[in-house]
Write a protein that holds these residues in place. Sequence first.
Motif, PDB file in Angstrom:
ATOM      1  N   VAL A 293       0.866  -1.175   0.000  1.00  0.00           N
ATOM      2  CA  VAL A 293       0.000   0.000   0.000  1.00  0.00           C
ATOM      3  C   VAL A 293       0.902   1.223   0.000  1.00  0.00           C
TER       4      VAL A 293
ATOM      5  N   TYR B   9       4.228   0.926   2.011  1.00  0.00           N
ATOM      6  CA  TYR B   9       4.058   0.066   3.170  1.00  0.00           C
ATOM      7  C   TYR B   9       3.794  -1.367   2.720  1.00  0.00           C
TER       8      TYR B   9
ATOM      9  N   ASP C  49      -3.818  -6.091   7.963  1.00  0.00           N
ATOM     10  CA  ASP C  49      -3.898  -5.832   9.397  1.00  0.00           C
ATOM     11  C   ASP C  49      -2.603  -5.225   9.911  1.00  0.00           C
TER      12      ASP C  49
ATOM     13  N   TRP D  53       1.048  -3.538   9.689  1.00  0.00           N
ATOM     14  CA  TRP D  53       1.754  -2.735   8.700  1.00  0.00           C
ATOM     15  C   TRP D  53       3.195  -2.499   9.137  1.00  0.00           C
ATOM     16  N   GLY D  54       4.095  -2.372   8.168  1.00  0.00           N
ATOM     17  CA  GLY D  54       5.443  -1.934   8.468  1.00  0.00           C
ATOM     18  C   GLY D  54       5.476  -0.425   8.625  1.00  0.00           C
ATOM     19  N   GLN D  55       6.663   0.124   8.823  1.00  0.00           N
ATOM     20  CA  GLN D  55       6.818   1.570   8.994  1.00  0.00           C
ATOM     21  C   GLN D  55       6.965   2.298   7.662  1.00  0.00           C
TER      22      GLN D  55
END
Lengths: 121, 110
Positions: A37, A95, A109, A111-113
């Motif tokens: 995303v 992301y 659900d 997410w990374g940074q």
Amino acid sequence: QVQLVESGGGAVQPGRSLRLSCAASGFAFSSYGMHWVRQAPGQGLEWVSFSWYDGNDKYYADSVKGRFTISRDNSKNTLFLQMNSLRAEDTAIYYCARDNRIFGATSPDYWGQGTLVTVSS
Amino acid sequence: QSALTQPRSVSGSPGQSVTISCSGTSSDVGGYDYVSWYQQHPGKAPKLMIYDVSERPSGVPDRFSGSKSGNTASLTVSGLQAEDEADYYCCSYAGSYTFVFGPGTRVTVL
């Protein structure tokens, strides 16, 4: 705990390529679908791509279809996004996110940074 | 893959309730029970608040609730608190394993 760490972002000229990586830990990576995303500066979220848990099926937003390729290495718990023919409008934080459903596809659900990609001449 | 529709902003005083709408079509929001909501504070990654229209992940306060009627989903934040001030995004499954987000709603706590 679930951890997702993106890398590979940076500044690139229009028309060039970039490959993003997302290292996953804390869950059974090979059992979950994964998303990319993106979020352009000051803008909202845009879904980019989804990979089925086994990597056999892949899906893309119209805005990146034919230019971006999602892939994964389940032996290394890593998700990738190969971005070719980059355009200025691809500038965004990218992301990676796990899908909420094991062996399914319902919604992101965890997410990374994020990693920032800047496309500019 | 048309984006969903959300109000640009909503506001409320501490303790009040606010509701954010998310309008789509029968091809996304109205066609599937896979609507999710995310909270995003400035400079942070999004956080899942609601999934499958009305389910709350563990750790999310029960002040947050979701619902859907026809092609419109809603997120309600009851007992508004200062830390609820953030951007909120809805997301819907749109068929053929594609997904669509709304433009986001800024919630301001007065």
